[in-house]
Scaffold this motif. Structure first.
Motif, PDB file in Angstrom:
ATOM      1  N   MET A  91       0.826  -1.214   0.000  1.00  0.00           N
ATOM      2  CA  MET A  91       0.000   0.000   0.000  1.00  0.00           C
ATOM      3  C   MET A  91       0.859   1.263   0.000  1.00  0.00           C
ATOM      4  O   MET A  91       0.543   2.237  -0.688  1.00  0.00           O
ATOM      5  CB  MET A  91      -0.959  -0.014   1.195  1.00  0.00           C
ATOM      6  N   GLY A  94       2.527   1.342  -3.499  1.00  0.00           N
ATOM      7  CA  GLY A  94       1.552   1.679  -4.535  1.00  0.00           C
ATOM      8  C   GLY A  94       1.039   3.102  -4.412  1.00  0.00           C
ATOM      9  O   GLY A  94       0.875   3.806  -5.417  1.00  0.00           O
ATOM     10  N   THR A  95       0.812   3.556  -3.181  1.00  0.00           N
ATOM     11  CA  THR A  95       0.315   4.920  -2.981  1.00  0.00           C
ATOM     12  C   THR A  95       1.371   5.933  -3.412  1.00  0.00           C
ATOM     13  O   THR A  95       1.050   6.941  -4.041  1.00  0.00           O
ATOM     14  CB  THR A  95      -0.075   5.137  -1.508  1.00  0.00           C
ATOM     15  N   LEU A 119      -6.653   9.722  -2.873  1.00  0.00           N
ATOM     16  CA  LEU A 119      -5.625   8.690  -2.722  1.00  0.00           C
ATOM     17  C   LEU A 119      -5.336   8.431  -1.245  1.00  0.00           C
ATOM     18  O   LEU A 119      -5.254   7.277  -0.812  1.00  0.00           O
ATOM     19  CB  LEU A 119      -4.353   9.137  -3.453  1.00  0.00           C
ATOM     20  N   ALA A 122      -8.176   6.472   0.252  1.00  0.00           N
ATOM     21  CA  ALA A 122      -8.133   5.057  -0.157  1.00  0.00           C
ATOM     22  C   ALA A 122      -7.042   4.326   0.623  1.00  0.00           C
ATOM     23  O   ALA A 122      -7.218   3.188   1.065  1.00  0.00           O
ATOM     24  CB  ALA A 122      -7.885   4.951  -1.658  1.00  0.00           C
ATOM     25  N   THR A 126      -7.980   1.329   3.234  1.00  0.00           N
ATOM     26  CA  THR A 126      -7.532  -0.017   2.885  1.00  0.00           C
ATOM     27  C   THR A 126      -6.570  -0.583   3.927  1.00  0.00           C
ATOM     28  O   THR A 126      -6.704  -1.739   4.343  1.00  0.00           O
ATOM     29  CB  THR A 126      -6.862   0.005   1.500  1.00  0.00           C
ATOM     30  N   LEU A 129      -8.590  -1.191   7.274  1.00  0.00           N
ATOM     31  CA  LEU A 129      -9.475  -2.351   7.133  1.00  0.00           C
ATOM     32  C   LEU A 129      -8.675  -3.649   7.088  1.00  0.00           C
ATOM     33  O   LEU A 129      -8.962  -4.603   7.821  1.00  0.00           O
ATOM     34  CB  LEU A 129     -10.314  -2.194   5.856  1.00  0.00           C
TER      35      LEU A 129
ATOM     36  N   GLY B  26       2.061  -0.922 -12.762  1.00  0.00           N
ATOM     37  CA  GLY B  26       1.944  -0.481 -11.371  1.00  0.00           C
ATOM     38  C   GLY B  26       0.561   0.089 -11.091  1.00  0.00           C
ATOM     39  O   GLY B  26      -0.059  -0.201 -10.057  1.00  0.00           O
ATOM     40  N   PHE B  30      -2.165  -1.543  -8.465  1.00  0.00           N
ATOM     41  CA  PHE B  30      -2.651  -0.770  -7.315  1.00  0.00           C
ATOM     42  C   PHE B  30      -4.164  -0.919  -7.160  1.00  0.00           C
ATOM     43  O   PHE B  30      -4.664  -1.152  -6.055  1.00  0.00           O
ATOM     44  CB  PHE B  30      -2.282   0.708  -7.473  1.00  0.00           C
ATOM     45  N   LEU B  33      -5.109  -4.252  -5.941  1.00  0.00           N
ATOM     46  CA  LEU B  33      -4.804  -4.373  -4.511  1.00  0.00           C
ATOM     47  C   LEU B  33      -5.948  -3.840  -3.649  1.00  0.00           C
ATOM     48  O   LEU B  33      -6.353  -4.478  -2.674  1.00  0.00           O
ATOM     49  CB  LEU B  33      -3.494  -3.632  -4.209  1.00  0.00           C
ATOM     50  N   LEU B  34      -6.501  -2.681  -4.035  1.00  0.00           N
ATOM     51  CA  LEU B  34      -7.628  -2.124  -3.273  1.00  0.00           C
ATOM     52  C   LEU B  34      -8.802  -3.101  -3.267  1.00  0.00           C
ATOM     53  O   LEU B  34      -9.395  -3.382  -2.224  1.00  0.00           O
ATOM     54  CB  LEU B  34      -8.074  -0.785  -3.883  1.00  0.00           C
ATOM     55  N   VAL B  37      -8.065  -6.316  -1.099  1.00  0.00           N
ATOM     56  CA  VAL B  37      -8.191  -6.154   0.347  1.00  0.00           C
ATOM     57  C   VAL B  37      -9.674  -6.146   0.724  1.00  0.00           C
ATOM     58  O   VAL B  37     -10.077  -6.758   1.718  1.00  0.00           O
ATOM     59  CB  VAL B  37      -7.479  -4.870   0.826  1.00  0.00           C
ATOM     60  N   LEU B  38     -10.500  -5.492  -0.101  1.00  0.00           N
ATOM     61  CA  LEU B  38     -11.945  -5.471   0.178  1.00  0.00           C
ATOM     62  C   LEU B  38     -12.540  -6.876   0.114  1.00  0.00           C
ATOM     63  O   LEU B  38     -13.295  -7.283   0.998  1.00  0.00           O
ATOM     64  CB  LEU B  38     -12.668  -4.550  -0.813  1.00  0.00           C
ATOM     65  N   SER B  41     -11.574  -8.928   3.017  1.00  0.00           N
ATOM     66  CA  SER B  41     -12.201  -8.469   4.253  1.00  0.00           C
ATOM     67  C   SER B  41     -13.540  -9.150   4.509  1.00  0.00           C
ATOM     68  O   SER B  41     -14.042  -9.126   5.636  1.00  0.00           O
ATOM     69  CB  SER B  41     -12.403  -6.953   4.203  1.00  0.00           C
TER      70      SER B  41
END
Lengths: 156, 125
Positions: A91, A94-95, A119, A122, A126, A129, B26, B30, B33-34, B37-38, B41
């Protein structure tokens, strides 16, 4: 005619280095971010290749991934730590990459600000969570059908 | 008509295109990845909810998407090592072009190992 870059040694700067520009501190955040991308990249290669091998290649690959499989993995602190490290490093990596892309392509100040706020939101959502899920995960929820649970759960 | 800029170390060649590919892969990783994770969860919601959503990853269309995702990750990983060699190895810039073809070769070899296994899992049921 194409412009050419003069060969030979570069001319020396005509003025001394100015004092640090406003906002910069003793530590150079951009250099730290640059270094972080490289160091986290090496760690992520190991973490993600391991993750993909265990989840997609071993056994029946993707077909065996279900609640019981995840429960079985996170029963071990090893995989909890593995996934936590992967979550945080990926994270942040990537961020920071997305921040670079925003800086490169969003030309208006306001657009850049809005995108960076989104951003950051998010990122926080993420990471929070994902971290909570790894640490508060209950592999044997009460009342759930036993055939969906890891084999170590007591029969209900 | 605008003049073509003079050749630089990177412009328009392997160096530029590997940079573009690194950025595009990349960006895609990304967003996955978001989502990932969701979906993970959902183990906190219920075993049924998680199994339904993870089940959607097992259909053939998603299976092909995962193959693309893995290819993107493998390229990004190997090209990232190349970027580090360019930055930290004294001969890195001299061999950056050759190293891209080594990266491409390693991606092909890795995917040749991964794809038959994964596609058999996805399409073999």
């Amino acid at each position: 005619m194409a412009t050419t870059i003069p060969a030979g040694p570069l001319a020396a700067p005509r003025s001394a280095r100015t004092t640090r520009s406003r906002g910069s501190s003793r530590t150079n955040m951009e250099m730290v971010a640059w270094l972080f991308m490289r160091l986290s990249g090496v760690l992520l290669l190991v973490l993600i290749f391991g993750h993909l091998f265990v989840n997609l290649v071993q056994g029946e690959g993707i077909n065996r991934i279900d609640f019981a499989f995840v429960g079985g993995k996170w029963a071990s602190p090893f995989w909890q730590f593995w996934d936590l490290a992967m979550l945080w490093l990926a994270m942040i990596h990537g961020t920071n990459g997305m921040r670079t892309i925003i800086n490169d392509y969003a030309e208006r100040d306001r657009t850049r600000l809005v995108l960076k706020v989104l951003l950051a939101a998010a990122f926080l959502l993420t990471v929070t969570l994902g971290t909570l899920v790894i640490f508060t995960f209950e592999p044997c929820p009460i009342g759930a059908p036993a055939d969906l649970l890891p084999s170590f759960c007591p029969a209900s | 008509m605008p003049e073509k800029p003079a050749g630089t170390l990177y412009r328009g060649r392997e160096g530029m295109w590997s940079w573009v590919a690194h950025r595009v892969t990349g960006f895609l990783i990304f967003f996955f990845l978001l989502v990932h994770v969701l979906d993970t969860s959902l183990v906190r919601v219920s075993p049924e909810a998680y199994n339904v959503v993870i089940g959607s990853y097992k259909n053939p269309v998603m299976g092909l998407g995962e193959a693309g995702l893995v290819a993107a990750i493998v390229f990004h990983a190997f090209n990232g090592i190349r970027v580090m060699l360019v930055d930290f190895w004294s001969k890195g810039t001299r061999y950056q072009r050759l190293m891209l073809w080594v990266v491409v070769g390693l991606v092909v070899v890795t995917m040749a190992g991964f794809l038959p296994r994964h596609l058999a899992n996805v399409f073999g049921g």
